[in-house]
Design a protein around this motif. Structure first.
Motif, short mmCIF file in Angstrom:
data_model
loop_
_atom_site.label_atom_id
_atom_site.label_comp_id
_atom_site.label_asym_id
_atom_site.label_seq_id
_atom_site.Cartn_x
_atom_site.Cartn_y
_atom_site.Cartn_z
N LEU A 14 0.82 -1.22 0.00
CA LEU A 14 0.00 0.00 0.00
C LEU A 14 0.85 1.27 0.00
O LEU A 14 0.43 2.31 0.53
N VAL A 15 2.03 1.17 -0.60
CA VAL A 15 2.88 2.35 -0.74
C VAL A 15 2.24 3.27 -1.78
O VAL A 15 1.96 2.84 -2.91
N PRO A 16 2.00 4.53 -1.46
CA PRO A 16 1.32 5.42 -2.41
C PRO A 16 2.10 5.57 -3.71
O PRO A 16 3.33 5.73 -3.70
N PRO A 17 1.40 5.55 -4.83
CA PRO A 17 2.10 5.70 -6.11
C PRO A 17 2.78 7.04 -6.27
O PRO A 17 3.74 7.17 -7.05
N GLU A 18 2.34 8.05 -5.54
CA GLU A 18 2.97 9.36 -5.65
C GLU A 18 4.41 9.36 -5.13
O GLU A 18 5.15 10.33 -5.30
N LEU A 19 4.82 8.25 -4.49
CA LEU A 19 6.19 8.14 -4.03
C LEU A 19 7.09 7.45 -5.05
O LEU A 19 8.20 7.03 -4.72
N ALA A 40 8.89 8.56 -7.28
CA ALA A 40 10.19 9.21 -7.43
C ALA A 40 11.17 8.77 -6.36
O ALA A 40 12.38 8.96 -6.50
N GLU A 41 10.64 8.19 -5.28
CA GLU A 41 11.49 7.67 -4.21
C GLU A 41 11.41 6.15 -4.16
O GLU A 41 11.45 5.53 -3.10
N ALA A 42 11.31 5.54 -5.32
CA ALA A 42 11.15 4.09 -5.41
C ALA A 42 12.24 3.37 -4.64
O ALA A 42 13.42 3.72 -4.72
N GLY A 43 11.81 2.35 -3.88
CA GLY A 43 12.75 1.55 -3.10
C GLY A 43 13.03 2.07 -1.72
O GLY A 43 13.63 1.37 -0.90
N LEU A 44 12.60 3.30 -1.43
CA LEU A 44 12.90 3.89 -0.12
C LEU A 44 11.78 3.66 0.89
O LEU A 44 12.01 3.77 2.10
N HIS A 45 10.59 3.36 0.43
CA HIS A 45 9.43 3.26 1.32
C HIS A 45 8.85 1.84 1.29
O HIS A 45 8.84 1.18 0.25
N HIS A 46 8.36 1.40 2.46
CA HIS A 46 7.85 0.03 2.59
C HIS A 46 6.42 -0.03 3.12
O HIS A 46 5.90 -1.10 3.41
N GLY A 47 5.78 1.15 3.28
CA GLY A 47 4.36 1.19 3.60
C GLY A 47 3.94 0.34 4.78
O GLY A 47 4.44 0.50 5.89
N PHE A 48 3.04 -0.61 4.53
CA PHE A 48 2.44 -1.40 5.59
C PHE A 48 3.13 -2.75 5.79
O PHE A 48 2.58 -3.63 6.45
N LYS A 49 4.33 -2.90 5.28
CA LYS A 49 5.06 -4.16 5.46
C LYS A 49 5.26 -4.46 6.95
O LYS A 49 4.99 -5.56 7.43
N ALA A 74 -8.18 1.30 5.29
CA ALA A 74 -8.47 2.71 5.03
C ALA A 74 -7.49 3.27 4.01
O ALA A 74 -7.88 4.05 3.11
N GLN A 75 -6.22 2.88 4.12
CA GLN A 75 -5.23 3.29 3.12
C GLN A 75 -5.60 2.75 1.75
O GLN A 75 -5.51 3.45 0.73
N ALA A 76 -6.05 1.49 1.70
CA ALA A 76 -6.43 0.87 0.43
C ALA A 76 -7.60 1.60 -0.21
O ALA A 76 -7.63 1.81 -1.44
N LEU A 77 -8.59 2.02 0.60
CA LEU A 77 -9.73 2.75 0.04
C LEU A 77 -9.31 4.11 -0.49
O LEU A 77 -9.83 4.58 -1.50
N ASP A 78 -8.36 4.75 0.20
CA ASP A 78 -7.83 6.00 -0.33
C ASP A 78 -7.22 5.78 -1.71
O ASP A 78 -7.38 6.61 -2.62
N LEU A 79 -6.51 4.68 -1.86
CA LEU A 79 -5.85 4.38 -3.13
C LEU A 79 -6.85 3.97 -4.20
O LEU A 79 -6.67 4.27 -5.39
N ARG A 80 -7.92 3.29 -3.83
CA ARG A 80 -8.93 2.85 -4.78
C ARG A 80 -9.81 4.02 -5.27
O ARG A 80 -10.28 4.03 -6.40
N GLY A 81 -10.06 4.96 -4.37
CA GLY A 81 -11.00 6.04 -4.66
C GLY A 81 -12.10 6.04 -3.64
O GLY A 81 -13.12 5.34 -3.81
N ALA A 105 -5.95 9.14 12.65
CA ALA A 105 -4.76 8.55 12.02
C ALA A 105 -4.70 9.01 10.56
O ALA A 105 -5.52 8.56 9.75
N PRO A 106 -3.75 9.88 10.19
CA PRO A 106 -3.72 10.40 8.83
C PRO A 106 -3.27 9.37 7.81
O PRO A 106 -2.67 8.34 8.14
N TYR A 107 -3.58 9.66 6.57
CA TYR A 107 -3.13 8.87 5.43
C TYR A 107 -1.61 8.72 5.48
O TYR A 107 -0.88 9.69 5.75
N ALA A 108 -1.11 7.52 5.21
CA ALA A 108 0.33 7.28 5.26
C ALA A 108 0.94 7.64 3.91
O ALA A 108 1.03 6.80 3.00
N ASP A 109 1.32 8.90 3.75
CA ASP A 109 1.85 9.35 2.47
C ASP A 109 3.34 9.04 2.31
O ASP A 109 3.93 9.29 1.26
N ARG A 110 3.93 8.50 3.38
CA ARG A 110 5.33 8.07 3.35
C ARG A 110 5.57 7.21 4.59
O ARG A 110 4.71 7.13 5.46
#
Length: 547
Positions: free
Chosen positions: A399-404, A406-415, A479-486, A505-510
């Motif tokens: 569930l790493v946001p696609p807007e990241l 540009a920082e590919a490989g640096l973020h691991h989201g909900f792992k 909740a993160q997944a629904l944000d990503l789905r729409g 709990a805010p959206y995990a943008d990073r």
């Protein structure tokens, strides 16, 4: 009846205390208006009658267990009536050997209330004065410090209830608000006189199942909240996976009509109503088209979801149906005489028996914690589906946001969240091991078969806590997944719950720490906020049979 119309005073008569009343008194922060407990006048008269019989039998100098004899294996030691009161004080002293953390305030309040109600039946040979003092401490919120460990669940909760009895004597320490004070000081400030026990009264206070049942009543209440939370998580996950809502169709579940399963499926239909993310069998077939003369093709969309989503009503329904018999059992237990001996005024005789044996409570709690731990496992499996791109139907890995990008490989989201959920789930499953099969023989083989119900009830509390944490992690991920789905395509009820989650709990943008998010959402589950946001708050109330 909701809390806003509930009475502010509960008169204890020994036979009509409800599980809802216990929760309201145990957790005053949830009660509107505040609640106090008093002894019903008819119960006071019944208690006086049993005391009169006790005294008449003692005057005959006959051996009566725990009144004019020693305790347990010392039953062969008969003493004179003149020494009976001292025996009761010694009984309290030699059981003050509990260990472990102190029981939380809600458990102690429930213990005081249940013990008073059991004695209100008037079978125990204890003066109304003593029961009134028990309630005075409850209403003043002077709470004994009671270690959690030390009870076998038979012969009653001897060790923990001795801390309650010692408090009535003015001994020990008590929690008063945020402070720990010597009991004697707290009593002086509240205007409560300590009690001098008479014959049988110490035994009446400690020889019962009230501590065990306090844990059990609160565990049952909280497990109902877990069931509701599990349905909300399942609705979130079903939408996140673009799942097949036809799995929850009324026809399907009426064909196997376990009441809990039927109710759970109905709840999922309500939660998913209006969703433009979830789909149906008919929509899947329409999109897939026909074979058009071919002998084989590979469908792009599954017509059946994985078991953890498809079979959710069958799993959650087990917990709901378990509660449907656990709650009546507990209602019987809190409205029963659970000490020994009991005095029959009509028959003019004492009865020696074993009502202190908490077998029904132990069996109920072992069953409840098994059903609840299965919810943890269900939600852990649902979480695994939405973070794994092999199964999530197009959601980004972890569930790493696609807007990241540009920082590919640096973020691991909900792992890391999935790792934590798996660990907590494993602990819940381990704790679900039945406690009641571990009976011990103690006290010179007098107590040679004991219930271990206290351990089972404490375990049920722990499994609830662990499962609530798994549910919180799964909700945050969903909740993160629904944000990503729409989110705009989600069902109205899931959007309402999503808004509540996002308020805490805010959206995990990073990548960031999420432990505080887990704790916040777990609180929303435990205090009923999540259910209210989803419009399912009534599901947290005890079943009609129990209230």
């Amino acid at each position: 009846m909701n809390d806003w119309t509930a009475p502010s005073r509960i008169a204890l008569d020994g036979s009509s205390l409800t599980l809802r009343d216990i929760v309201r008194l145990a957790r005053p922060e949830e009660a509107r208006p505040p609640v106090a407990a008093v002894l019903d006048p008819a119960a006071a008269r019944a208690a006086e009658a049993s005391v009169g019989l006790r005294d008449r039998l003692m005057a005959e100098r006959r051996p009566i267990y725990g009144v004019t004899t020693g305790f347990g294996d010392s039953v062969t030691n008969q003493i004179s009536p003149e020494r009976a009161a001292q025996l009761q004080h010694n009984l309290i002293r030699y059981h003050l050997n509990g260990v472990g953390p102190n029981a939380p305030a809600d458990v102690v309040r429930a213990t005081l209330l249940i013990r008073a109600n059991c004695l209100a039946l008037g079978n125990s040979g204890i003066r109304p004065l003593v029961v009134d003092r028990l309630l005075a401490h409850l209403n003043a919120d002077i709470l004994p410090l009671v270690p959690e460990r030390g009870s076998l669940g038979a012969s009653g909760d001897l060790v923990p209830l001795c801390y309650v009895a010692a408090t009535l004597l003015g001994d020990g320490d008590a929690q008063v608000g945020k402070h720990v004070l010597p009991v004697a000081e707290a009593q002086r400030e509240a205007g409560i006189e300590p009690v001098a026990l008479e014959a049988k009264e110490g035994l009446a206070l400690i020889n019962g199942t009230s501590f065990t049942t306090a844990f059990a009543v609160l565990a049952a209440h909280d497990a109902a909240g877990i069931a509701t939370a599990a349905e909300i998580v399942t609705a979130f996950v079903s939408e996140a996976l673009l799942g097949n809502a036809s799995h929850f169709a009324e026809f399907l579940h009426r064909a196997k009509p376990h009441p809990g399963q039927v109710a759970s499926a109905a709840q999922l239909r309500r939660l998913l109503a209006g969703s433009r993310l979830s789909t149906t069998y008919e929509e899947i077939i329409a999109e897939a088209g026909s074979l058009e003369g071919r002998d084989f093709r590979e469908l792009e969309v599954r017509i059946q979801d994985h078991y953890s989503v498809r079979c959710a009503p069958q799993v959650i329904g087990v917990l709901r149906d378990t509660l449907s018999w656990v709650e009546p059992w507990l209602t019987t237990e809190v409205n029963a005489s659970t000490d020994n001996p009991l005095f029959s005024v009509d028959e003019e005789r004492p009865h020696h028996g074993g009502n202190f044996y908490a077998g029904h409570v132990g069996q109920a709690m072992d069953s409840l914690k098994t059903a609840t731990a299965n919810i943890a496992d269900l939600l852990d499996r649902q979480l695994a589906l939405i973070i794994d791109p092999k199964f999530s139907g197009g959601l980004p890995a972890n569930l790493v946001p696609p807007e990241l990008s540009a920082e590919a490989g640096l973020h691991h989201g909900f792992k890391g969240m999935q790792i934590a959920a798996s660990a907590v789930t494993a602990e819940a499953l381990k704790t679900a091991l039945p406690a009641t099969v571990f009976s011990r023989s103690t006290e010179a083989h007098n107590q040679d078969k004991v219930s271990m119900a206290t351990t089972a009830a404490r375990d049920a509390r722990t499994v609830n806590e662990l499962t609530g944490q798994v549910a919180a992690i799964a909700l945050l991920a969903a909740a993160q997944a629904l944000d990503l789905r729409g989110l705009d395509r989600a069902a109205p009820r899931t959007r309402a719950v999503h808004a509540l989650i996002r308020a805490h709990a805010p959206y995990a943008d990073r990548d960031r720490r999420m432990d505080q998010d887990i704790a916040a959402v777990a609180r929303l589950i435990s205090d009923g906020s999540l259910a209210r946001a989803a419009g399912t708050a009534d599901e947290r109330e005890p079943h009609a049979a129990a209230s």
